[in-house]
Design an enzyme around this catalytic site. Structure first.
Site, PDB file in Angstrom:
ATOM      1  N   ASN A   1      44.671 -16.631 -40.528  1.00  0.00           N
ATOM      2  CA  ASN A   1      42.977 -15.894 -41.818  1.00  0.00           C
ATOM      3  C   ASN A   1      43.235 -16.341 -43.094  1.00  0.00           C
ATOM      4  O   ASN A   1      44.044 -16.184 -43.941  1.00  0.00           O
ATOM      5  CB  ASN A   1      42.177 -14.825 -41.165  1.00  0.00           C
ATOM      6  CG  ASN A   1      41.756 -14.644 -41.708  1.00  0.00           C
ATOM      7  OD1 ASN A   1      41.527 -14.995 -42.984  1.00  0.00           O
ATOM      8  ND2 ASN A   1      41.107 -13.556 -41.150  1.00  0.00           N
TER       9      ASN A   1
ATOM     10  N   HIS B   1      41.609 -15.919 -47.401  1.00  0.00           N
ATOM     11  CA  HIS B   1      41.572 -14.871 -49.105  1.00  0.00           C
ATOM     12  C   HIS B   1      42.301 -15.879 -49.831  1.00  0.00           C
ATOM     13  O   HIS B   1      42.294 -15.689 -51.461  1.00  0.00           O
ATOM     14  CB  HIS B   1      42.466 -13.207 -48.738  1.00  0.00           C
ATOM     15  CG  HIS B   1      41.528 -12.967 -48.513  1.00  0.00           C
ATOM     16  ND1 HIS B   1      40.172 -12.011 -48.566  1.00  0.00           N
ATOM     17  CD2 HIS B   1      41.643 -11.839 -47.370  1.00  0.00           C
ATOM     18  CE1 HIS B   1      39.680 -10.906 -47.856  1.00  0.00           C
ATOM     19  NE2 HIS B   1      41.032 -10.485 -46.650  1.00  0.00           N
TER      20      HIS B   1
ATOM     21  N   HIS C   1      36.117 -15.637 -41.025  1.00  0.00           N
ATOM     22  CA  HIS C   1      35.376 -15.109 -41.337  1.00  0.00           C
ATOM     23  C   HIS C   1      34.413 -15.932 -42.055  1.00  0.00           C
ATOM     24  O   HIS C   1      34.435 -15.798 -43.154  1.00  0.00           O
ATOM     25  CB  HIS C   1      35.802 -14.063 -41.317  1.00  0.00           C
ATOM     26  CG  HIS C   1      34.726 -12.742 -41.200  1.00  0.00           C
ATOM     27  ND1 HIS C   1      34.873 -11.455 -41.162  1.00  0.00           N
ATOM     28  CD2 HIS C   1      32.716 -12.502 -40.685  1.00  0.00           C
ATOM     29  CE1 HIS C   1      33.296 -10.400 -41.302  1.00  0.00           C
ATOM     30  NE2 HIS C   1      32.348 -11.518 -40.836  1.00  0.00           N
TER      31      HIS C   1
ATOM     32  N   ARG D   1      31.234 -15.168 -43.172  1.00  0.00           N
ATOM     33  CA  ARG D   1      29.994 -13.902 -43.341  1.00  0.00           C
ATOM     34  C   ARG D   1      28.850 -14.207 -43.858  1.00  0.00           C
ATOM     35  O   ARG D   1      28.803 -15.397 -45.087  1.00  0.00           O
ATOM     36  CB  ARG D   1      30.739 -13.193 -45.048  1.00  0.00           C
ATOM     37  CG  ARG D   1      31.827 -12.623 -44.098  1.00  0.00           C
ATOM     38  CD  ARG D   1      32.543 -11.867 -45.623  1.00  0.00           C
ATOM     39  NE  ARG D   1      33.115 -10.489 -45.247  1.00  0.00           N
ATOM     40  CZ  ARG D   1      33.328  -9.073 -44.806  1.00  0.00           C
ATOM     41  NH1 ARG D   1      32.025  -8.793 -44.650  1.00  0.00           N
ATOM     42  NH2 ARG D   1      33.857  -8.317 -44.093  1.00  0.00           N
TER      43      ARG D   1
ATOM     44  N   ARG E   1      31.220 -15.056 -48.852  1.00  0.00           N
ATOM     45  CA  ARG E   1      31.939 -14.446 -50.192  1.00  0.00           C
ATOM     46  C   ARG E   1      32.625 -15.438 -50.228  1.00  0.00           C
ATOM     47  O   ARG E   1      33.585 -15.395 -51.266  1.00  0.00           O
ATOM     48  CB  ARG E   1      32.165 -13.007 -50.800  1.00  0.00           C
ATOM     49  CG  ARG E   1      33.108 -12.357 -48.552  1.00  0.00           C
ATOM     50  CD  ARG E   1      33.337 -11.213 -49.460  1.00  0.00           C
ATOM     51  NE  ARG E   1      32.280 -10.419 -49.155  1.00  0.00           N
ATOM     52  CZ  ARG E   1      32.214  -8.320 -48.273  1.00  0.00           C
ATOM     53  NH1 ARG E   1      33.363  -8.590 -48.770  1.00  0.00           N
ATOM     54  NH2 ARG E   1      31.549  -7.846 -47.887  1.00  0.00           N
TER      55      ARG E   1
ATOM     56  N   GLU F   1      35.511 -15.862 -36.651  1.00  0.00           N
ATOM     57  CA  GLU F   1      35.092 -14.679 -36.252  1.00  0.00           C
ATOM     58  C   GLU F   1      33.558 -14.478 -37.550  1.00  0.00           C
ATOM     59  O   GLU F   1      33.343 -15.814 -38.821  1.00  0.00           O
ATOM     60  CB  GLU F   1      35.809 -13.689 -37.588  1.00  0.00           C
ATOM     61  CG  GLU F   1      37.219 -13.395 -37.173  1.00  0.00           C
ATOM     62  CD  GLU F   1      38.057 -12.669 -37.933  1.00  0.00           C
ATOM     63  OE1 GLU F   1      37.379 -11.895 -39.100  1.00  0.00           O
ATOM     64  OE2 GLU F   1      38.987 -12.557 -37.776  1.00  0.00           O
TER      65      GLU F   1
ATOM     66  N   THR G   1      36.269  -5.735 -42.874  1.00  0.00           N
ATOM     67  CA  THR G   1      35.600  -5.475 -41.614  1.00  0.00           C
ATOM     68  C   THR G   1      35.977  -4.241 -41.218  1.00  0.00           C
ATOM     69  O   THR G   1      37.533  -3.812 -41.580  1.00  0.00           O
ATOM     70  CB  THR G   1      36.321  -6.511 -40.580  1.00  0.00           C
ATOM     71  OG1 THR G   1      35.745  -7.190 -40.837  1.00  0.00           O
ATOM     72  CG2 THR G   1      34.824  -5.633 -39.460  1.00  0.00           C
TER      73      THR G   1
ATOM     74  N   GLU H   1      40.314  -8.533 -28.947  1.00  0.00           N
ATOM     75  CA  GLU H   1      41.149  -8.353 -29.948  1.00  0.00           C
ATOM     76  C   GLU H   1      40.752  -6.856 -30.678  1.00  0.00           C
ATOM     77  O   GLU H   1      39.962  -6.169 -31.086  1.00  0.00           O
ATOM     78  CB  GLU H   1      40.703  -9.432 -31.609  1.00  0.00           C
ATOM     79  CG  GLU H   1      41.919  -8.932 -32.773  1.00  0.00           C
ATOM     80  CD  GLU H   1      41.249  -9.978 -33.972  1.00  0.00           C
ATOM     81  OE1 GLU H   1      41.060 -10.893 -33.208  1.00  0.00           O
ATOM     82  OE2 GLU H   1      41.771  -9.330 -35.075  1.00  0.00           O
TER      83      GLU H   1
ATOM     84  N   HIS I   1      44.730  -6.779 -37.881  1.00  0.00           N
ATOM     85  CA  HIS I   1      44.023  -6.530 -39.165  1.00  0.00           C
ATOM     86  C   HIS I   1      44.823  -5.250 -39.680  1.00  0.00           C
ATOM     87  O   HIS I   1      44.982  -5.061 -38.810  1.00  0.00           O
ATOM     88  CB  HIS I   1      42.670  -5.521 -38.567  1.00  0.00           C
ATOM     89  CG  HIS I   1      41.398  -5.079 -40.198  1.00  0.00           C
ATOM     90  ND1 HIS I   1      41.226  -4.759 -41.013  1.00  0.00           N
ATOM     91  CD2 HIS I   1      40.239  -6.377 -40.462  1.00  0.00           C
ATOM     92  CE1 HIS I   1      40.943  -4.393 -41.509  1.00  0.00           C
ATOM     93  NE2 HIS I   1      39.897  -5.524 -41.352  1.00  0.00           N
TER      94      HIS I   1
HETATM   95  N1  PXP Z   1      40.867  -9.573 -37.108  1.00  0.00           N
HETATM   96  C1  PXP Z   1      39.565  -8.556 -37.303  1.00  0.00           C
HETATM   97  C2  PXP Z   1      38.850  -9.200 -36.480  1.00  0.00           C
HETATM   98  C3  PXP Z   1      39.226 -10.172 -39.073  1.00  0.00           C
HETATM   99  O1  PXP Z   1      38.037  -9.147 -39.710  1.00  0.00           O
HETATM  100  C4  PXP Z   1      40.135  -9.527 -39.984  1.00  0.00           C
HETATM  101  C5  PXP Z   1      39.872  -9.695 -41.649  1.00  0.00           C
HETATM  102  O2  PXP Z   1      38.884 -10.670 -41.915  1.00  0.00           O
HETATM  103  C6  PXP Z   1      41.494  -9.529 -39.258  1.00  0.00           C
HETATM  104  C7  PXP Z   1      41.797 -10.257 -38.112  1.00  0.00           C
HETATM  105  C8  PXP Z   1      42.320 -10.529 -40.757  1.00  0.00           C
HETATM  106  O3  PXP Z   1      43.271  -8.721 -41.302  1.00  0.00           O
HETATM  107  P1  PXP Z   1      44.404  -9.022 -41.984  1.00  0.00           P
HETATM  108  O4  PXP Z   1      43.403  -9.478 -43.303  1.00  0.00           O
HETATM  109  O5  PXP Z   1      43.747  -7.761 -42.853  1.00  0.00           O
HETATM  110  O6  PXP Z   1      45.660  -9.081 -41.609  1.00  0.00           O
END
Ligand code: PXP
Length: 244
Positions: A7, A10, A43, A45, A49, A70, A101, A151, A197
């Protein structure tokens, strides 16, 4: 082997802090693929952001693995998904003020709306995954929507990991057992099982060891480490640029 979806949200968070062109999450996605990632997750949003619309359009064109988008179940996001056609859409709940989330979808309460979204996305060939808390009844409800993947939210597990991983901790054991039971339950319903997550280099091993879990989605901790492991080189390169 457990697959990894990286992901890159960030990376976009750092870019948006300055509304600058760098760092580009599209470049980060390509580097993640070169390192062996099996897929790229973003994701989009409602408040934009971090990830921007331009990012998902570009990612769709350039990545060679799989794109997992996402998003919340809103008409705006459904329209974007139908246009961009990611390989997978992961439906997540979204609260505008949340930092990240906060939990899984309440599939039982919103079954009708979620089932309609699943149908709409399936019609254009997009796989749908639902992000749910480790609750067997939510997973049963997931299967009833027609989604083929889910998930499991590992946030509570991640928060329960004791400082010394080897130390026995009842809450940790309980959270891990819950994940294992839910993975087993999902498989028994014919669903494919993913998790994510809050996973980190320290706590990921127990989750990737769950046999039913085929893929993990990990973001924040990978980006955090990338910033640190890249720091020395970045400073050296700046000194070289200053003194060239
Ligand atoms: N899975 C989902 C559904 C999420 O919303 C997120 C955060 O965007 C992640 C996985 C990844 O989480 P993390 O950034 O804590 O690894």
């Amino acid at each position: 082997m457990t697959k990894l979806g990286v992901n890159v949200d960030h990376v976009a968070t750092i870019r948006q802090a300055r509304r600058a062109p760098e760092p580009d999450p599209v470049s980060a996605a390509l580097l993640a693929e070169l390192a062996g990632a099996h897929g790229i997750t973003v994701h989009l949003r409602g408040d934009r952001r971090h990830i921007q619309d331009r990012d998902i359009h570009l990612l769709r064109q350039v990545i060679t693995t799989r794109l997992n988008l996402e998003m919340a179940v809103t008409p705006e996001m459904l329209q974007i998904a139908m246009q961009v056609k990611p390989n997978t859409v992961t439906l997540v709940p979204e609260r505008p003020e949340e930092v990240t989330t906060e939990g899984g979808l309440d599939v039982r309460t919103h079954a009708e709306e979620i089932s309609a979204a699943v149908r709409q996305l399936h019609e254009v060939g997009i796989q749908v995954s639902l992000f749910v808390d480790p609750s067997e009844s939510q997973i049963t409800a997931t299967a009833e929507t027609g989604a083929q993947l889910f998930e499991i939210n590992t946030a509570a597990y991640a928060e329960a990991v004791p400082l010394g991983l080897d130390e026995h901790d009842e809450n940790f054991e309980q959270q891990l057992k819950k994940l294992e039971a839910c993975a087993h339950h999902g498989e028994s319903l014919g669903l494919r099982v993913l998790a994510g997550h809050g996973l980190t280099y320290r706590n990921v091993g127990h989750v990737s060891a769950i046999p039913q879990v085929e893929e993990l989605n990990i973001g924040h901790n990978i980006v955090s480490r990338a910033v640190l492991v890249g720091m020395e080189r970045a400073v050296r390169e700046m000194l070289e640029a200053m003194n060239a």
